[in-house]
Design a protein around this motif. Structure first.
Motif, PDB file in Angstrom:
ATOM      1  N   SER A  96       5.656   1.236   7.436  1.00  0.00           N
ATOM      2  CA  SER A  96       4.551   1.007   6.584  1.00  0.00           C
ATOM      3  C   SER A  96       4.145   1.994   6.032  1.00  0.00           C
ATOM      4  N   ILE A  97       4.216   3.531   6.548  1.00  0.00           N
ATOM      5  CA  ILE A  97       4.026   4.670   5.549  1.00  0.00           C
ATOM      6  C   ILE A  97       4.765   4.699   4.379  1.00  0.00           C
ATOM      7  N   TRP A  98       6.141   4.393   4.574  1.00  0.00           N
ATOM      8  CA  TRP A  98       6.879   4.417   3.576  1.00  0.00           C
ATOM      9  C   TRP A  98       6.825   3.494   2.320  1.00  0.00           C
ATOM     10  N   LEU A  99       6.382   2.329   2.791  1.00  0.00           N
ATOM     11  CA  LEU A  99       6.020   1.154   1.791  1.00  0.00           C
ATOM     12  C   LEU A  99       4.782   1.646   1.029  1.00  0.00           C
ATOM     13  N   ALA A 100       3.924   2.271   1.604  1.00  0.00           N
ATOM     14  CA  ALA A 100       2.723   2.974   0.712  1.00  0.00           C
ATOM     15  C   ALA A 100       2.920   3.684  -0.058  1.00  0.00           C
ATOM     16  N   THR A 101       3.987   4.835   0.245  1.00  0.00           N
ATOM     17  CA  THR A 101       4.716   5.998  -0.320  1.00  0.00           C
ATOM     18  C   THR A 101       5.444   5.161  -1.643  1.00  0.00           C
ATOM     19  N   CYS A 102       6.157   4.206  -1.385  1.00  0.00           N
ATOM     20  CA  CYS A 102       6.872   3.346  -2.470  1.00  0.00           C
ATOM     21  C   CYS A 102       5.783   2.695  -3.339  1.00  0.00           C
ATOM     22  N   LYS A 123      11.184   7.122 -14.961  1.00  0.00           N
ATOM     23  CA  LYS A 123      10.269   6.137 -15.562  1.00  0.00           C
ATOM     24  C   LYS A 123      11.229   4.926 -16.197  1.00  0.00           C
ATOM     25  N   TRP A 124      12.288   5.075 -16.756  1.00  0.00           N
ATOM     26  CA  TRP A 124      12.920   3.984 -17.302  1.00  0.00           C
ATOM     27  C   TRP A 124      13.773   3.136 -16.361  1.00  0.00           C
ATOM     28  N   ARG A 125      13.931   3.770 -15.298  1.00  0.00           N
ATOM     29  CA  ARG A 125      14.670   3.230 -14.006  1.00  0.00           C
ATOM     30  C   ARG A 125      13.743   2.887 -12.994  1.00  0.00           C
ATOM     31  N   VAL A 126      12.359   2.547 -13.342  1.00  0.00           N
ATOM     32  CA  VAL A 126      11.493   2.459 -12.243  1.00  0.00           C
ATOM     33  C   VAL A 126      11.934   1.452 -11.050  1.00  0.00           C
ATOM     34  N   PHE A 127      12.419   0.306 -11.577  1.00  0.00           N
ATOM     35  CA  PHE A 127      12.776  -0.701 -10.715  1.00  0.00           C
ATOM     36  C   PHE A 127      13.917  -0.176  -9.722  1.00  0.00           C
ATOM     37  N   ARG A 128      14.789   0.487 -10.229  1.00  0.00           N
ATOM     38  CA  ARG A 128      15.968   0.997  -9.430  1.00  0.00           C
ATOM     39  C   ARG A 128      15.627   1.983  -8.259  1.00  0.00           C
ATOM     40  N   VAL A 129      14.680   2.887  -9.166  1.00  0.00           N
ATOM     41  CA  VAL A 129      14.169   4.179  -8.224  1.00  0.00           C
ATOM     42  C   VAL A 129      13.574   3.543  -6.838  1.00  0.00           C
ATOM     43  N   VAL A 130      12.633   2.462  -7.285  1.00  0.00           N
ATOM     44  CA  VAL A 130      11.692   1.903  -6.108  1.00  0.00           C
ATOM     45  C   VAL A 130      12.527   1.209  -5.044  1.00  0.00           C
ATOM     46  N   LEU A 131      13.459   0.354  -5.562  1.00  0.00           N
ATOM     47  CA  LEU A 131      14.455  -0.308  -4.716  1.00  0.00           C
ATOM     48  C   LEU A 131      15.269   0.516  -3.747  1.00  0.00           C
ATOM     49  N   GLY A 132      15.746   1.695  -4.642  1.00  0.00           N
ATOM     50  CA  GLY A 132      16.271   2.636  -3.573  1.00  0.00           C
ATOM     51  C   GLY A 132      15.371   3.041  -2.597  1.00  0.00           C
ATOM     52  N   MET A 133      14.154   3.517  -2.953  1.00  0.00           N
ATOM     53  CA  MET A 133      13.290   3.993  -1.902  1.00  0.00           C
ATOM     54  C   MET A 133      12.955   2.906  -0.761  1.00  0.00           C
ATOM     55  N   LEU A 134      12.888   1.818  -1.158  1.00  0.00           N
ATOM     56  CA  LEU A 134      12.773   0.840  -0.128  1.00  0.00           C
ATOM     57  C   LEU A 134      13.872   0.647   0.766  1.00  0.00           C
ATOM     58  N   LEU A 135      14.979   0.579   0.088  1.00  0.00           N
ATOM     59  CA  LEU A 135      16.156   0.801   1.041  1.00  0.00           C
ATOM     60  C   LEU A 135      16.219   2.004   1.979  1.00  0.00           C
ATOM     61  N   ALA A 136      15.931   2.951   1.485  1.00  0.00           N
ATOM     62  CA  ALA A 136      15.816   4.317   2.176  1.00  0.00           C
ATOM     63  C   ALA A 136      14.712   4.277   3.271  1.00  0.00           C
ATOM     64  N   ALA A 137      13.557   3.592   2.988  1.00  0.00           N
ATOM     65  CA  ALA A 137      12.462   3.661   4.075  1.00  0.00           C
ATOM     66  C   ALA A 137      13.077   2.733   5.139  1.00  0.00           C
ATOM     67  N   VAL A 138      13.685   1.707   4.961  1.00  0.00           N
ATOM     68  CA  VAL A 138      14.237   0.964   6.125  1.00  0.00           C
ATOM     69  C   VAL A 138      15.283   1.724   6.973  1.00  0.00           C
ATOM     70  N   LEU A 139      16.198   2.432   6.307  1.00  0.00           N
ATOM     71  CA  LEU A 139      16.945   3.234   6.924  1.00  0.00           C
ATOM     72  C   LEU A 139      16.490   4.438   7.726  1.00  0.00           C
ATOM     73  N   LEU A 140      15.532   4.894   7.123  1.00  0.00           N
ATOM     74  CA  LEU A 140      14.771   6.281   7.628  1.00  0.00           C
ATOM     75  C   LEU A 140      13.917   5.595   8.812  1.00  0.00           C
ATOM     76  N   SER A 141      13.314   4.337   8.670  1.00  0.00           N
ATOM     77  CA  SER A 141      12.613   3.936   9.735  1.00  0.00           C
ATOM     78  C   SER A 141      13.380   3.536  11.144  1.00  0.00           C
ATOM     79  N   CYS A 142      14.618   2.909  10.902  1.00  0.00           N
ATOM     80  CA  CYS A 142      15.742   2.789  11.734  1.00  0.00           C
ATOM     81  C   CYS A 142      16.028   4.058  12.379  1.00  0.00           C
ATOM     82  N   ALA A 143      16.438   5.135  11.521  1.00  0.00           N
ATOM     83  CA  ALA A 143      16.749   6.514  12.203  1.00  0.00           C
ATOM     84  C   ALA A 143      15.432   6.991  13.104  1.00  0.00           C
ATOM     85  N   SER A 144      14.452   6.783  12.708  1.00  0.00           N
ATOM     86  CA  SER A 144      13.350   7.208  13.579  1.00  0.00           C
ATOM     87  C   SER A 144      13.053   6.445  14.856  1.00  0.00           C
TER      88      SER A 144
END
Length: 315
Positions: A96-102, A123-144
């Protein structure tokens, strides 16, 4: 029989829990209904929807943990139940914290304006950047969550050794457990840093935009300025809630070194539920679609109550 402090604690937790379920449930229903109806969902609405769902799960975990806190010590000492709650809380909390960060990064990249090549590239790749952050959020949450499982294993080994009389092994295991336990609070630092950077960039961009508007003698209440201010208020409000929540997590982690550890845990629990409930209403007020739907719903309820009262008074 519960003491007065425990009764007040339970009442506060239940009230905040219900408010949080209503707020986050409303967000999920409105955005989910729009997704089902239009077959499309914007990236910001997607993040907000899953943020609301994660907060609902988090609120249920906090409610169960709050009820366990005032139950007899035998129930509190159930290690399996405690471990399960701790693991689920760790995963859902960090997600939830990483989703709010995204969401903060999305607002920053879409609204802020800078000529730096790195910012323009993002900025030009905002969609890819945020999607990458969402994937990283799931992985970091699993790691935690895996880190929390490792912490519970060390705690179990430490409990077994404490009764054997092996002092050197006892000290070694305790030091290892204290280190892992202390490092557990650092999982939220990257998200806090990213949010602070997003907020700082939005403030700088807003200041530059207002200066340009004043130099050209135009109205400072244009759509770009309003978008800057709205995004800044949303991120600032989340930062306020998150910093308060993070302080409570710190107190909860180190409560055994403080006087009245149970009271510290209760205070932390209340503010944790308050954070999950309060931020949902900030999101509703910051979204035109959610705010308009909420106002319409309240208006319909008021009209129905007025009609019902008139019918009951009619002869």
């Amino acid at each position: 029989m519960l003491e007065l402090t425990e009764q007040v604690f339970l009442i506060l937790v239940i009230i905040l829990f219900l408010l949080g379920i209503l707020g986050n449930g409303f967000i999920g229903l409105v955005n989910g209904g729009g997704w089902f109806k239009n077959k499309t969902l914007s990236l910001s609405d997607f993040i907000i929807t899953f943020l609301a769902l994660s907060r609902i799960i988090l609120l249920w975990i906090l409610l169960i943990d709050g009820v366990l806190l005032v139950l007899p010590s035998k129930v509190q000492d159930d290690m399996i139940l405690r471990e399960m709650l701790g693991i689920f809380w760790t995963f859902t909390n960090h997600l939830s914290i990483w989703l709010a960060t995204c969401l903060s990064v999305l607002y920053c990249l879409k609204i802020a304006s800078f000529s730096h090549p790195t910012f323009l590239w993002l900025k030009w790749r905002v969609f890819r950047v945020v999607l990458g952050m969402l994937l990283a959020a799931v992985l970091l949450s699993c790691a935690s969550a895996l880190s929390r499982i490792h912490e519970f294993k060390i705690c179990a080994a430490f409990s077994e050794i404490s009764g054997t009389g092996n002092v050197s092994e006892h000290i070694r295991k305790k030091s290892k457990y204290d280190l892992v336990h202390a490092l557990g609070i650092l999982w939220d630092l990257p998200s806090l840093i990213v949010m602070l950077v997003s907020y700082f960039l939005l403030l700088v961009s807003l200041g530059r935009h207002i200066q340009r508007m004043q130099l050209h003698g135009t109205n400072s209440r244009d759509t770009t300025t309003q978008a800057h201010r709205k995004a800044t208020k949303i991120i600032l409000s989340f930062l306020f809630f998150f910093l308060l929540y993070y302080i409570c997590i710190l107190l909860s982690f180190f409560r055994f070194f403080l006087p009245g550890p149970t009271m510290v845990k209760m205070i932390g629990e209340v503010f944790s539920v308050f954070y999950s409930a309060g931020h949902s209403f900030i999101i509703i007020l910051g979204s035109n679609k959610l705010k308009q739907t909420f106002v319409k719903m309240l208006w319909c309820e008021t009209c129905q109550l007025q009609i019902g009262s008139k019918e009951s008074l009619a002869p």
